[in-house]
Write a protein that holds these residues in place. Structure first.
Motif, short mmCIF file in Angstrom:
data_model
loop_
_atom_site.label_atom_id
_atom_site.label_comp_id
_atom_site.label_asym_id
_atom_site.label_seq_id
_atom_site.Cartn_x
_atom_site.Cartn_y
_atom_site.Cartn_z
N PHE A 169 0.90 -1.24 0.08
CA PHE A 169 -0.10 -0.06 0.13
C PHE A 169 0.95 1.15 0.06
N TYR A 170 1.79 1.16 1.00
CA TYR A 170 2.65 2.38 0.96
C TYR A 170 3.62 2.49 -0.51
N ASN A 171 3.96 1.54 -1.01
CA ASN A 171 4.63 1.53 -2.23
C ASN A 171 3.75 2.31 -3.28
N LYS A 172 2.47 1.90 -3.41
CA LYS A 172 1.40 2.38 -4.26
C LYS A 172 1.16 4.00 -3.94
N VAL A 173 1.08 4.27 -2.87
CA VAL A 173 1.03 5.75 -2.34
C VAL A 173 2.13 6.62 -2.66
N GLN A 174 3.24 6.32 -2.54
CA GLN A 174 4.53 6.89 -2.97
C GLN A 174 4.94 6.86 -4.34
N ASN A 175 4.42 6.05 -4.99
CA ASN A 175 4.50 5.78 -6.40
C ASN A 175 3.64 6.94 -6.99
N GLY A 176 2.34 6.96 -6.46
CA GLY A 176 1.43 7.95 -7.07
C GLY A 176 1.96 9.41 -6.40
N PHE A 177 2.76 9.72 -5.72
CA PHE A 177 3.15 11.00 -5.12
C PHE A 177 4.25 11.43 -6.09
N LEU A 178 5.07 10.36 -6.36
CA LEU A 178 6.01 10.44 -7.73
C LEU A 178 5.49 11.07 -8.91
#
Length: 204
Positions: free
Chosen positions: A160-169
């Protein structure tokens, strides 16, 4: 850009954003520069009540309820932001891109709905600049372990955190001139200097 900008600090849990906004707050105080500091969710008494609901470990809201609670907290903050808009520097610990990264990229909520709600709430208010703090999985887990207590949003799966951080990027790439990446896996003092150097340019 206004010399009284809205500056946002974004990032997932354990990325150091709250630390850096505190450093900037002390810096502005030392410089005797007028500013306000708020956080999302939270920021005023009503928003803080909503924050407790969102982050409570006993809460199990669905993704749409989560989104609407975040927006409700934001709605309560808008009056505070409007009063200081272009009059004071405004520091915000997470803001509009938060809901896109977490609720859309992380939870799958319709991005157009999020954009409509943000536009309705903000009207002519625009973020001047965003510091995006990024963190790797190892440091994320180590920092969460060091916390005295964990809230609901501290307990999601790594995926989940990976998806969120990639979204921020992805969001940062669309607004390159208004975003600066801060690699929180690197030396914290160097990052502090990097951020304060940019702050000087934003407010002078």
């Amino acid at each position: 850009m206004s010399k009284k900008p809205i500056i946002v600090f974004e990032g997932i849990e354990g990325s150091g954003k709250s630390h850096h906004i505190s450093v900037v707050s002390r810096y502005l105080n030392k410089k005797k520069i007028s500013f306000i500091r708020i956080r999302e969710p939270g920021g005023n008494p009503n928003s803080e009540k909503i924050r407790k609901l969102i982050l409570n470990n006993k809460s199990n809201f669905n993704q749409n309820t989560d989104l609407l609670l975040y927006m409700a907290a934001r709605s309560e903050n808008i009056d505070i932001i409007k009063k200081s808009f272009r009059k004071k520097v405004i520091l915000i610990d997470r803001f509009t891109d938060l809901t896109i990264a977490y609720q859309h990229y992380g939870m799958g909520v319709d991005i157009n709905l999020i954009k409509i709600l943000n536009k309705y709430l903000l009207k002519n208010i625009n973020v001047s600049f965003t510091f995006l703090n990024i963190v790797n999985q190892k440091n994320l887990q180590e920092r969460l372990k060091q916390r005295k207590s964990l809230n609901r949003y501290d307990k999601f799966k790594t995926s989940f955190y990976n998806k969120v951080q990639n979204g921020f990027l992805k969001l940062s790439k669309k607004q390159k001139n208004k975003y600066q990446l801060i690699n929180s896996n690197l030396d914290i003092v160097k990052n502090e200097k990097l951020i304060l150097s940019k702050i000087d340019k934003l407010i002078k």
